[in-house]
Design an enzyme around this catalytic site. Structure first.
Site: not given
Ligand SMILES: [Zn+2]
Length: 283
Positions: A100, A119, A162, A2-3
């Protein structure tokens, strides 16, 4: 994984069934996820009213009446399920407990919120609401990409000097919080910018142009997540994963979608992660 838009969709799905409601009971079915749970977590959640749900980066923050905040991170595979939803948007009947299901919150309106994570890269912690920003997971984060502190000058200043590729710079959570691989690829495509270009060598005007594009990419995805909440009754009550079509992400070898561009989408590895882009029109 998920973002930000997926996490925001989860927050928006949970808010109507949790805000203003009391946690009647919390089942904590194991001692840890990625890290140990805080001491006495079930007791500290028990009986607490949830004042509001916020999001910072990819963390959901549930402010409780006790002046503590429950921090939730979905990790790689964490899922939030709602059942017994009194608003009738999700499954009404509680499903049989799954293998889970690590944390289950029983709300006093009859809703049940289940955190399932095969996980176990997810995380939960309890922090003082007043000092939540100083929590180790939150303290070093840059501005929210949809907030007022993320603006053109911020990004220009952050990129100055950078030597890293722009792809890596945008994934740096100190520069902007919550951006992940998928939406950085999508934003660079919309900005016609190669992910390989060195951040410190990009003209200020082009850096500035990325800001509204990043916001739009995220807002479009949040809108897609919102319609997933609105348009169909999610039979299994799972929040946050929705159908969304990408312009470049996952499209290796497919034609570029830019009109009149004859390029094919390529995949390259950058800092151990895949970047998808069109070398013809992203410069
Ligand atoms: Zn192209």
């Amino acid at each position: 994984m998920p973002e930000l838009p997926e996490v925001e969709t989860v927050r928006r799905g949970l808010a109507p069934v949790m805000e203003g409601q009391r946690i009647d009971r919390a089942d904590v079915n194991r001692p840890d996820l990625r890290w140990p749970f805080p001491p006495d977590m079930a007791d500290r959640l028990h009986g607490q009213r949830v004042l509001r749900l916020r999001r910072r980066s990819k963390y959901i923050l549930m402010d409780l009446e006790s002046a503590e905040t429950l921090l939730v991170h979905l990790g790689m595979s964490g899922r939030m399920m709602v059942s017994g939803d009194p608003l009738g948007r999700f499954a009404h009947d509680h499903p049989v407990a799954q293998k889970h299901d690590h944390v289950v919150l029983h709300m006093d309106n009859g809703a049940r919120v289940t955190f399932n994570d095969p996980r176990r890269f997810g995380a939960m912690d309890l922090l003082q609401t007043a000092t939540a920003d100083r929590h180790k997971l939150l303290a070093g984060l840059g501005p929210e990409p949809l907030g007022n502190d993320f603006h053109e000058q911020h990004l220009i200043d952050a990129f100055r000097g950078r030597r890293m590729p722009v792809k890596s710079a945008l994934l740096d959570q100190k520069i902007v919080a919550g951006l992940g691989n998928i939406y950085v690829c999508e934003a660079l495509y919309r900005g016609r910018m190669s992910p390989r270009r060195l951040a410190g060598r990009i003209a200020s005007k082009r850096i500035a142009a990325l800001v509204p594009i990043i916001r739009q990419v995220l807002q479009d995805a949040i809108a897609a997540g919102g319609s997933s909440l609105r348009d169909f009754r999610q039979a299994d009550g799972e929040l946050g994963y929705f159908q969304h079509s990408f312009d470049v992400y996952g499209r290796e070898g497919h034609p570029c979608k830019t009109p009149e561009c004859e390029g094919l989408i390529q995949r390259i590895a950058q800092s151990g992660r895949s970047s998808f882009y069109c070398a013809q029109c992203q410069r």
